[in-house]
Each structure stands twice: as structure tokens, then as C-alpha cells.
Design an enzyme around this catalytic site. Structure first.
Site, PDB file in Angstrom:
ATOM      1  N   HIS A  17       0.892  -1.221   0.092  1.00 27.66           N
ATOM      2  CA  HIS A  17      -0.069  -0.176   0.051  1.00 27.66           C
ATOM      3  C   HIS A  17       0.769   1.126   0.003  1.00 27.66           C
ATOM      4  O   HIS A  17       0.788   2.081  -0.673  1.00 27.66           O
ATOM      5  CB  HIS A  17      -0.986  -0.094   1.344  1.00 27.66           C
ATOM      6  CG  HIS A  17      -2.144  -0.917   1.324  1.00 27.66           C
ATOM      7  ND1 HIS A  17      -2.062  -2.051   2.472  1.00 27.66           N
ATOM      8  CD2 HIS A  17      -2.908  -1.522   0.433  1.00 27.66           C
ATOM      9  CE1 HIS A  17      -3.018  -2.769   2.378  1.00 27.66           C
ATOM     10  NE2 HIS A  17      -3.748  -2.310   1.323  1.00 27.66           N
ATOM     11  N   LYS A  41     -18.578  -7.057   6.785  1.00 22.59           N
ATOM     12  CA  LYS A  41     -17.056  -7.683   6.914  1.00 22.59           C
ATOM     13  C   LYS A  41     -16.601  -7.531   8.200  1.00 22.59           C
ATOM     14  O   LYS A  41     -16.819  -6.443   8.926  1.00 22.59           O
ATOM     15  CB  LYS A  41     -16.072  -6.899   5.832  1.00 22.59           C
ATOM     16  CG  LYS A  41     -15.273  -7.890   5.320  1.00 22.59           C
ATOM     17  CD  LYS A  41     -14.391  -7.242   4.111  1.00 22.59           C
ATOM     18  CE  LYS A  41     -13.419  -7.956   3.589  1.00 22.59           C
ATOM     19  NZ  LYS A  41     -12.906  -7.197   2.623  1.00 22.59           N
ATOM     20  N   ARG A  90      -1.727  -6.124  -8.116  1.00 29.01           N
ATOM     21  CA  ARG A  90      -0.373  -7.149  -7.650  1.00 29.01           C
ATOM     22  C   ARG A  90      -0.485  -8.127  -8.913  1.00 29.01           C
ATOM     23  O   ARG A  90       0.792  -8.410  -9.184  1.00 29.01           O
ATOM     24  CB  ARG A  90      -0.563  -7.742  -6.417  1.00 29.01           C
ATOM     25  CG  ARG A  90      -0.710  -6.578  -5.488  1.00 29.01           C
ATOM     26  CD  ARG A  90      -0.822  -7.243  -3.928  1.00 29.01           C
ATOM     27  NE  ARG A  90      -2.198  -7.583  -4.104  1.00 29.01           N
ATOM     28  CZ  ARG A  90      -2.720  -8.825  -3.540  1.00 29.01           C
ATOM     29  NH1 ARG A  90      -1.785  -9.463  -3.040  1.00 29.01           N
ATOM     30  NH2 ARG A  90      -4.031  -9.197  -3.619  1.00 29.01           N
ATOM     31  N   SER A 128      -3.146  -7.665   2.646  1.00 30.44           N
ATOM     32  CA  SER A 128      -3.672  -7.579   4.079  1.00 30.44           C
ATOM     33  C   SER A 128      -4.065  -8.776   4.642  1.00 30.44           C
ATOM     34  O   SER A 128      -4.046  -9.294   5.778  1.00 30.44           O
ATOM     35  CB  SER A 128      -4.790  -6.413   4.047  1.00 30.44           C
ATOM     36  OG  SER A 128      -4.136  -5.195   3.702  1.00 30.44           O
TER      37      SER A 128
END
Length: 158
Positions: A17, A41, A90, A128
Site C-alpha cells: 500500500h 465484513k 499485484r 492484507s
């Protein structure tokens, strides 16, 4: 004024990040790091902890502003006058996922442009989700998260 939003969960913030932010900040007059709040979540860190960590990491950069938001990201962009949305890529699967979101966002708000920043190869495996798993099992995450975030985690877990 060129204003951008880099949205994400940042649960926790990773070196990947940070790399995306550092490579983006020079392109804009103001860069918001938006912590998306998803009530459905289960988060590892509270919104407040994530804000504190991000502020510690970017405290020396006056163009960066840390803020939490709920709802559609394009609506939040409009509320802060951001015409650009930064997304980190990514992997190929990230690209496919982000492309679909960018196309939907463009349909909802054609004046907001999505900009993809490709991760440096050394950061492509850091997510993460993986870092959270390592943290949950008391593993060493020092190579994956910025030292300011690591110090913050240690202080809050002691």
C-alpha cells in the site's frame, strides 16, 4: 486542483500500500486514503486503529489525508471532489477484478477516472489478508508492514 482517492480496507496497511501511495502522491495536488467501512465484513483492526496507523505512516506528507467512508466509492469521490481513483494491481487476477470495478464505476460516474498502479515485483505477494493471518497466529509481519504500523500494532497489543 487534481484530487485522487486511494480506497481500501488497509486492515492492516502493508508495504505494498505504501509503495502505491508514494508512487501516486506526486501526480496529484491532494491524495485521500479512504478506509472503506464495510459493516458486513469482520475487521481485524478498528477503523480508528487503521486511521491512526495510516496517519503515523504518512504524517510527513502534507498532500495525504486519511479518512473513513461508507457507501459507494464513486459517491465518496464526488463528496471530496476527487476525479481520480487509484487502484493497486499485484496480479492478473487483481487486474480482472479491478477492471470490472472500474468499468462499473465509470458507468456510475463517467467523470471519475480509475488509474491502475502496478505493484513492484517484490510486493506482489503481500496482501492484507495474508498479513492478517500471520498476525492472528502471532507470526512476524515486520517484512510486510511499514515500521510505523508495526510499532502501532505492538503498542496496541501489549
Amino acid at each position: 486542483m487534481k484530487i485522487a482517492l486511494f480506497p481500501g480496507s488497509f486492515d492492516p496497511v502493508t508495504k505494498a500500500h505504501v509503495d502505491i501511495v508514494k508512487r501516486s502522491v506526486g501526480l496529484f495536488d491532494k491524495l485521500y486514503i479512504g478506509i472503506g467501512v464495510n459493516s458486513s465484513k469482520q475487521s481485524f483492526l478498528s477503523i480508528e486503529q487503521r486511521q491512526e496507523m495510516l496517519r503515523a505512516v504518512f504524517e510527513m506528507e502534507p498532500k495525504i489525508h486519511i479518512i473513513a467512508y461508507e457507501g459507494l466509492t464513486v459517491d465518496f469521490c464526488k463528496s471530496i471532489n476527487a476525479n481520480y481513483m487509484i487502484r493497486g494491481i499485484r496480479t492478473v487476477s487483481d487486474f480482472e477484478y479491478e477492471k470490472a470495478i472500474a468499468q462499473m464505476n465509470h458507468a456510475l460516474a463517467p467523470d471519475i477516472e480509475s488509474i491502475f498502479i502496478v505493484s513492484k515485483p517484490g510486493y506482489s505477494s503481500i496482501s492484507s489478508t495474508i498479513v492478517r493471518e500471520v498476525l492472528k497466529h502471532n507470526g512476524d509481519v515486520s517484512q510486510f508492514i511499514p515500521k510505523e504500523a508495526l510499532e502501532h500494532l505492538k503498542a496496541n497489543r501489549a
